[in-house]
Design an enzyme around this catalytic site. Structure first.
Site, PDB file in Angstrom:
ATOM      1  N   ASP A  83      -6.150  -5.902   5.596  1.00 48.36           N
ATOM      2  CA  ASP A  83      -7.255  -5.259   4.887  1.00 48.36           C
ATOM      3  C   ASP A  83      -8.303  -6.316   4.521  1.00 48.36           C
ATOM      4  OD1 ASP A  83      -8.817  -3.517   3.470  1.00 48.36           O
ATOM      5  OD2 ASP A  83      -7.403  -3.217   1.826  1.00 48.36           O
ATOM      6  N   LYS A  88       2.336 -14.533   5.749  1.00 45.18           N
ATOM      7  CA  LYS A  88       2.622 -15.448   4.638  1.00 45.18           C
ATOM      8  C   LYS A  88       4.137 -15.701   4.629  1.00 45.18           C
ATOM      9  CE  LYS A  88       0.966 -17.825   1.210  1.00 45.18           C
ATOM     10  NZ  LYS A  88       0.063 -18.973   1.443  1.00 45.18           N
ATOM     11  N   TYR A  97       0.811  -1.221   0.000  1.00 45.41           N
ATOM     12  CA  TYR A  97       0.000   0.000   0.000  1.00 45.41           C
ATOM     13  C   TYR A  97       0.842   1.267   0.000  1.00 45.41           C
ATOM     14  CZ  TYR A  97      -4.105  -2.895   0.747  1.00 45.41           C
ATOM     15  OH  TYR A  97      -5.093  -3.829   0.610  1.00 45.41           O
ATOM     16  N   ASP A 121      -3.384 -17.602   5.142  1.00 45.23           N
ATOM     17  CA  ASP A 121      -4.511 -18.205   4.414  1.00 45.23           C
ATOM     18  C   ASP A 121      -5.256 -19.175   5.331  1.00 45.23           C
ATOM     19  OD1 ASP A 121      -1.975 -19.333   4.125  1.00 45.23           O
ATOM     20  OD2 ASP A 121      -2.530 -20.560   2.426  1.00 45.23           O
TER      21      ASP A 121
END
Ligand code: NAD
Length: 487
Positions: A242, A185, A138, A218
């Site tokens: 987000d 991740k 971002y 995930d």
């Protein structure tokens, strides 16, 4: 239990910047302010402009200087939704406010509300998502590498990881929560996502009262749907946070009832998660619950626990009884105007609901981060090579021949060519779908004597005679460890 109310006579009014915003913003702001006033919140509002009107006046950042001055003065903001009008540039006033005051932490409580039926009702969902708010992809640093290949830089810093983890721990402590889940991740992005895992685990080990765990992000999304009760506080990098904070809001009734806080050292800004809902703006039917819940977070932030508790109970009683609710949450055909819903909440002030989880709230202890341009020095640094990214329509073997020829007589050996992360030369078998974007890895034959720049410049000139290269990355070792991903 919330702290006992302070006697009104001795409690100074806290100044708060109120930004009504766009669309339904002014309606939900007015409704929220009415409930706070009726409950006796000792707040003095400084109304300020931001959003569509500011853009119309030609203010590129979407917020005039007076608004920024007000926030700098009060340090606390209650904000309605802000549109990013099409045709006035691409900047978002929300992002500008967050960045101006370095509000690095986005805090989103996710709690089941009475009377709001969802597939998860009765499960006792009650956790907080803490999302890093200013780093990651971002940062918006993007480049087209070739006409058909785009790149976005994912920037993660150790200081950013430390402060967001400490904020998650502070949120847990402020609400008497027991566990922090760091979701990353790290299995794929070992350096960037791995940094939050590593720093997060180090930092949380300093809080003996808190359990902590790591979860692959995930799986965290999967677990939030399968068994959301297991979460207490979760912390994530910007994009993961987000996505998962919206998923989490969906568990308890959606964006229309989801509150949030943006926290930094200089300012704290409280806002509903939803947007300006232009379709219903001006009709007097908007649901102010999300902004009201955000205002409760604000009251706790400024230490007015008793008023927050009073309003929370009145809201819960109203939702439980299911009378006089706005159309989005009422039973079919029973929706009432915002003003009627607000009157009902005000009438319920003083009543108690058994559904409000009693927590030992304390203000969130924000650490003041000194402005430093470095965070961690390395005791040793070595420059061991360079990745050069080239555009080519040739096949990897042909590219390797030209690049090896280019490197002949230079300080480097070509050791590998990759395409979108997969090694394509030397051929290690397997099938790679090729595009016109390759990473060529050159390693120094011998450690450079100086800073290595002359050798790199020489190599780039040699490569540039045959290939269009568009970017390079130095391959460095810090403290004896490779500071780059393997092929
Ligand atoms: P939205 O949240 O405004 O609307 C989505 C849907 O939810 C619509 O059907 C809307 O009517 C409904 N809704 C939202 N809030 C409601 C409420 N309080 N009561 C009843 N119904 C409600 O999302 P959008 O349509 O994607 O965005 C509209 C504008 O808002 C855009 O300009 C966008 O940039 C802006 N926006 C601002 C923020 C912010 O300021 N934080 C956040 C999201 C979107």
């Amino acid at each position: 239990m919330d702290s006992a109310p302070m006697p009104t006579a001795t409690r100074a009014r806290t100044k708060v910047t109120a930004i009504p915003g766009d669309g339904i913003g002014p309606e939900v702001m007015r409704a929220t302010q009415q409930v706070l006033a009726a409950a006796g919140a000792e707040v003095e509002w400084e109304e300020a402009l931001a959003g569509a009107e500011a853009f119309r006046r030609g203010i590129a950042a979407g917020a005039p200087q007076e608004t920024l001055d007000s926030i700098a003065r009060t340090g606390v903001v209650l904000k309605g939704p802000l549109e990013t009008p099409v045709g006035y540039g691409e900047k978002s006033a929300n992002v500008a406010l967050r960045k101006t005051f370095e509000m690095y932490g986005n805090v989103r409580p996710v709690r089941e509300l009475p009377g709001i039926r969802t597939p998860f009702s009765g499960r006792g969902v009650d956790f907080v998502v803490v999302r890093e708010n200013v780093e990651d992809v971002y940062a918006g640093i993007e480049h087209m590498q070739t006409p058909g290949v785009a790149q976005c830089l994912k920037l993660i810093t150790e200081v950013g990881c430390e402060r967001i983890t400490r904020l998650a721990a502070a949120v847990a402590q402020a609400e008497g929560r027991r566990k922090v889940t760091v979701a990353t991740k790290a299995n794929i992005m070992k350096l960037t996502e791995g940094m939050l895992k590593r720093i997060g685990e180090q930092v949380l080990a300093e809080y003996p009262g808190l359990q902590h765990e790591h979860m692959i992000v995930d799986n965290c999304a999967h677990q939030m749907v399968i068994r959301p009760e297991q979460f207490d506080v979760t912390v994530m990098t910007n994009m993961n946070g987000d996505i998962l904070s919206d998923l989490a809001a969906g568990l308890v009734g959606g964006l229309g009832v989801a509150p949030s806080a943006n926290l930094g050292d200089e300012a704290a800004m409280f806002e509903a998660v939803h947007g300006s809902a232009p379709q219903i703006a001006g009709k007097g039917v908007a649901n102010p619950t999300a902004l009201l819940l955000s205002a409760l977070m604000m009251l706790r932030h400024i230490g007015d626990f008793a008023t927050a508790r009073r309003i929370e109970h009145a809201l819960y009683v109203t939702l439980e009884e299911g009378k006089d609710l706005t159309g989005d949450i009422a039973r079919e055909g029973e929706g009432v105007p915002t003003a009627v819903y607000v009157e009902r909440i005000i009438a319920n002030l003083g009543r108690e609901s058994g559904a409000v989880p009693e927590r030992e709230y304390r203000p969130i202890a924000l650490k003041r981060w000194p402005q430093i341009t470095w965070y961690r020095a390395a005791s040793t640094r070595e420059l061991v090579g360079v990745d050069v990214f080239v555009e080519s329509e040739r096949d990897p073997r042909a590219i390797s021949i030209t690049l090896q020829a280019a490197a002949e007589g230079s300080a480097f050996d070509l050791t590998m060519i990759g395409s979108r992360g997969a090694q394509v030369w030397p051929d290690i078998g397997g099938h790679s779908f090729l595009v016109d974007h390759f990473r060529a890895r050159f390693m120094f034959k011998e450690p450079p004597k100086g800073n290595g720049i002359a050798e790199i410049t020489d190599l780039l000139q040699r490569i540039g005679r045959q290939h269009n290269w568009m970017h390079i990355e130095k391959l460095q070792r810090f403290d004896g460890a490779d500071a780059f991903s393997k092929a």
